[in-house]
Design an enzyme around this catalytic site. Sequence first.
Site, PDB file in Angstrom:
ATOM      1  N   LYS A  14      28.239 -47.601  47.941  1.00  0.00           N
ATOM      2  CA  LYS A  14      28.602 -48.442  48.816  1.00  0.00           C
ATOM      3  C   LYS A  14      30.043 -48.844  48.503  1.00  0.00           C
ATOM      4  O   LYS A  14      30.820 -48.835  49.687  1.00  0.00           O
ATOM      5  CB  LYS A  14      27.912 -49.586  48.154  1.00  0.00           C
ATOM      6  N   ARG A  89      21.559 -59.741  45.551  1.00  0.00           N
ATOM      7  CA  ARG A  89      20.755 -58.849  44.516  1.00  0.00           C
ATOM      8  C   ARG A  89      19.408 -59.254  44.057  1.00  0.00           C
ATOM      9  O   ARG A  89      18.835 -58.498  43.282  1.00  0.00           O
ATOM     10  CB  ARG A  89      21.529 -58.709  43.329  1.00  0.00           C
ATOM     11  N   ARG A 123      31.951 -41.563  36.967  1.00  0.00           N
ATOM     12  CA  ARG A 123      33.005 -42.210  37.639  1.00  0.00           C
ATOM     13  C   ARG A 123      34.172 -42.651  36.725  1.00  0.00           C
ATOM     14  O   ARG A 123      34.071 -43.119  35.695  1.00  0.00           O
ATOM     15  CB  ARG A 123      32.362 -43.511  38.249  1.00  0.00           C
ATOM     16  N   ARG A 156      34.500 -47.493  33.480  1.00  0.00           N
ATOM     17  CA  ARG A 156      34.016 -48.782  33.443  1.00  0.00           C
ATOM     18  C   ARG A 156      33.045 -49.010  32.233  1.00  0.00           C
ATOM     19  O   ARG A 156      32.232 -48.039  31.963  1.00  0.00           O
ATOM     20  CB  ARG A 156      33.188 -48.813  34.868  1.00  0.00           C
ATOM     21  N   ARG A 167      21.073 -50.837  34.369  1.00  0.00           N
ATOM     22  CA  ARG A 167      21.260 -51.207  36.036  1.00  0.00           C
ATOM     23  C   ARG A 167      20.399 -50.870  36.892  1.00  0.00           C
ATOM     24  O   ARG A 167      20.043 -51.479  38.028  1.00  0.00           O
ATOM     25  CB  ARG A 167      22.965 -50.734  36.434  1.00  0.00           C
TER      26      ARG A 167
END
Length: 209
Positions: A14, A89, A123, A156, A167
């Site tokens: 996204k 969400r 990431r 992160r 998550r």
Amino acid sequence: MPRVVLLGPPGSGKGTQSEWVAHSLGVPHLSTGDLLRAAVREGTKLGLEADRFMREGRLVPDELVLAILGDRLSMPDCRDGFLLDGFPRNEVQAEALDRIAPIERVLSFEIPESALLERLTGRRSCPKCGTVYNIHTRPPRVADHCDNDGATLVHRSDDHEGAARTRLEVYRRETAPLLAFYAGRHVLFPIDATGAPDEVAARIRRVIG
Ligand code: AP5
């Protein structure tokens, strides 16, 4: 008036697609994850409360997220539309959004869960310019340093395996039911989010025109 939502599991791409989509629609890109991370960095009361939920990979309580997003949506640049990334969400958030500004399109990023853990744990991002890398699929030229400004890349806190797994589970349990919610309103547009970013972008372009 384009009021568009990007909906998809963590790591589905996204954020990677959102800037150009927002630019091509001529609307601001609003990421609740980015707004919350900024509040954490600034050490605001809301940021301090949100931080522990985010580190653990859990959803930040609705009243905090609705407060921060409500403030942002009331700014003048959102009058003619917006692109939401990471919101809503759950059903409480979707219903709240319906009352503020009904959504005209929801682009649903579809990708097998098996591909997501590697994307999340791999990431890295630049704290200076925001460029996002991936050690597996989009590594920087020099390990751990940004190609643009040489800054040391950051991992992160919720991209470590434990939080990333939480998550994904939270997505399955709380966010995935929104697919039926928006399908029932005839605004759901599935996007195949597998393959290279350019391929995904081409599929999105076919939907947004
Ligand atoms: P948030 O920041 O919204 O994170 P997320 O939704 O979990 O999404 P990600 O940013 O992890 O993934 P993405 O889909 O944007 O993927 P990206 O493009 O970066 O939320 C973080 C936290 O904030 C939440 O856990 C929660 O605590 C809180 N929060 C936020 N909103 C909330 C809300 N509404 N209510 C309550 N709490 C909220 O890509 C990922 C990686 O894959 C990158 O390395 C990228 O380079 C790579 N990649 C992207 N596309 C491709 C591709 N096509 N091929 C190969 N690699 C790719």
